[in-house]
Design a protein around this motif. Sequence first.
Motif, PDB file in Angstrom:
ATOM      1  N   MET A 159     -11.330   1.415  -5.213  1.00  0.00           N
ATOM      2  CA  MET A 159     -11.475  -0.050  -5.209  1.00  0.00           C
ATOM      3  C   MET A 159     -10.557  -0.667  -6.255  1.00  0.00           C
ATOM      4  SD  MET A 159     -14.898  -2.336  -5.780  1.00  0.00           S
ATOM      5  CE  MET A 159     -14.752  -4.058  -6.192  1.00  0.00           C
ATOM      6  N   GLY A 160     -10.909  -0.555  -7.532  1.00  0.00           N
ATOM      7  CA  GLY A 160     -10.116  -1.137  -8.605  1.00  0.00           C
ATOM      8  C   GLY A 160     -10.843  -2.282  -9.282  1.00  0.00           C
ATOM      9  N   THR A 177      -3.674  -7.024  -8.776  1.00  0.00           N
ATOM     10  CA  THR A 177      -4.530  -7.244  -7.616  1.00  0.00           C
ATOM     11  C   THR A 177      -5.632  -6.196  -7.525  1.00  0.00           C
ATOM     12  OG1 THR A 177      -3.214  -5.877  -6.090  1.00  0.00           O
ATOM     13  CG2 THR A 177      -2.577  -8.189  -6.316  1.00  0.00           C
ATOM     14  N   VAL A 178      -6.744  -6.608  -6.950  1.00  0.00           N
ATOM     15  CA  VAL A 178      -7.734  -5.684  -6.381  1.00  0.00           C
ATOM     16  C   VAL A 178      -7.693  -5.961  -4.891  1.00  0.00           C
ATOM     17  CG1 VAL A 178     -10.171  -5.083  -6.238  1.00  0.00           C
ATOM     18  CG2 VAL A 178      -9.153  -5.628  -8.453  1.00  0.00           C
ATOM     19  N   SER A 199      -7.963  -9.982  -4.091  1.00  0.00           N
ATOM     20  CA  SER A 199      -8.244 -10.837  -5.243  1.00  0.00           C
ATOM     21  C   SER A 199      -7.163 -10.565  -6.277  1.00  0.00           C
ATOM     22  CB  SER A 199      -9.621 -10.537  -5.834  1.00  0.00           C
ATOM     23  OG  SER A 199     -10.657 -10.870  -4.936  1.00  0.00           O
ATOM     24  N   MET A 200      -6.854 -11.559  -7.116  1.00  0.00           N
ATOM     25  CA  MET A 200      -5.712 -11.383  -8.020  1.00  0.00           C
ATOM     26  C   MET A 200      -5.871 -12.168  -9.315  1.00  0.00           C
ATOM     27  SD  MET A 200      -2.870 -13.748  -6.083  1.00  0.00           S
ATOM     28  CE  MET A 200      -3.528 -13.408  -4.443  1.00  0.00           C
ATOM     29  N   ILE A 258     -12.154  -3.117   1.731  1.00  0.00           N
ATOM     30  CA  ILE A 258     -11.849  -2.768   0.349  1.00  0.00           C
ATOM     31  C   ILE A 258     -11.631  -1.273   0.151  1.00  0.00           C
ATOM     32  CG2 ILE A 258     -13.091  -4.756  -0.555  1.00  0.00           C
ATOM     33  CD1 ILE A 258     -15.296  -2.826  -1.460  1.00  0.00           C
ATOM     34  N   GLY A 259     -11.948  -0.448   1.117  1.00  0.00           N
ATOM     35  CA  GLY A 259     -11.649   0.974   1.008  1.00  0.00           C
ATOM     36  C   GLY A 259     -12.408   1.659  -0.099  1.00  0.00           C
TER      37      GLY A 259
END
Length: 484
Positions: free
Chosen positions: A1-2, A96-97, A157-158, A384-385
């Motif tokens: 995800m991140g 980014t995410v 999202s960033m 979102i993986g």
Amino acid sequence: MGGFFGVVSRREAVNDLFYGTDYNSHLGTKRAGMVTYDSETGFTRSIHSLERSYFRTKFEDELDEFHGKEGIGVISDTDPQPIIVNSHLGRYAVATVAKVNNAREIADELLRERMHLSELSANKLNQTELVALLINMGDTFTDGINRVYEKVDGSCSMLVLTEEGIIAARDYLGRTPIVIGRGADGYALSSETSAFPNLGYERLRDVGPGEIVKVTAEGVEVLQPASPREQICSFLWVYYGFPASDYDGINAEDMREACGRAMGHDDDATQADWVCGIPDSGVGFALGYAEGRGIPYRRAVLKYTPTWPRSFTPSNQERRNLVAKMKLIPNGAMLKDRSVVFCDDSIVRGTQLRDNVSTFFEGGAKAVHARISCPPLVYGCPFIGFTSSKSDLELITRQIIRDLEGDENANLDRYATTGTPEYERMVAEIARRLGLSSLKFCKIEDLVKGIGLPKDRICTHCFDGTGCSPCEAWRKAHGHDGAK
């Protein structure tokens, strides 16, 4: 995800940036980066791999090289980032995410417009660079970010670090969170509210889905209001989120315990001596289950935190399986001649749980029951993986559906619906393959109730196949015909 963290302050912000980014480390395992801006020295950036070490050990010795009162950091499961860009909008950095399913399509379109791509990661497109190039095509940052919303199939999202503050933009349907914190000297932005307290920030509010804000040390300016529709990822509460974090003001641990209590109340036919959570994300659910069922909680399996504080992802599959096993140590004194309910967050492939079950029986357990804090994962996530699966057939549910039906896509709605004959047969077969005495999953109704938001505000695609792409929602909201 991140996950990411940003800070804008009236004082030097490097320490807040470093520790705030570190508090997002559980969200990714591949790469990390930090960038600061100082009016005299400009942008300073560093990026490191996390595949063999931790964020803190990679960046700690470099901190004196960073200067400035604003910066952004990112823990990434995808590309090296942040990206620093020179453009007609000025010089800026972006993190980014995101999951960009149509990266190749976007890249081809950009190349046709004579834009160039310079960032490659393992010979693959860098999706954060694609996002930056789309931003550059706008007349303003807001215009450019809306081009991202229009084009990206998946989610994005960033945080954008400019010379005049940070611009934050949350995915158009809000699947991944951005939360604003306020401190004595400025503001912070984070994927996790748990990054705030020890750094002296209090949660101000969430950035809304599709909302774009500009944050300076003096305040928060709304550049674009939130969109009316939200589908925040339910898996944030199930697995990803740190227990102390809130999403849309709803605490992750509260939700896990509520779902556990609901299952415990309904599970009075299961005879067990005690309950144990598979650390870490199964613990809250297990505590709730123990309360609801009225049997003791015991630590029958423990996580070895000195060298395995979180999972790494070695490139070798055999080594990955060994890492998953090495970090959990069964406590034989709690297992011998006991019937134990083990609570875990989810079952993806089932490999780790099958190994654990075998170990528990070898430790002397009479019965090993599994209770899972979310419904079966029947659909892969296109948004979102949250797993590294390349195909839905890597899911144990799809393998079983294929074996039962001859087609992994047959009757998915029936297999995803609690209580149907297909659902019951699938769950029984998962239990058999994993060697469990019994297996139950959280009902989707209890999951939604535990979160406390209306179902249409939560993304449950991986459980029931519902949900739409943010770019589709953006185009419909702006009167586009749906053509990319």
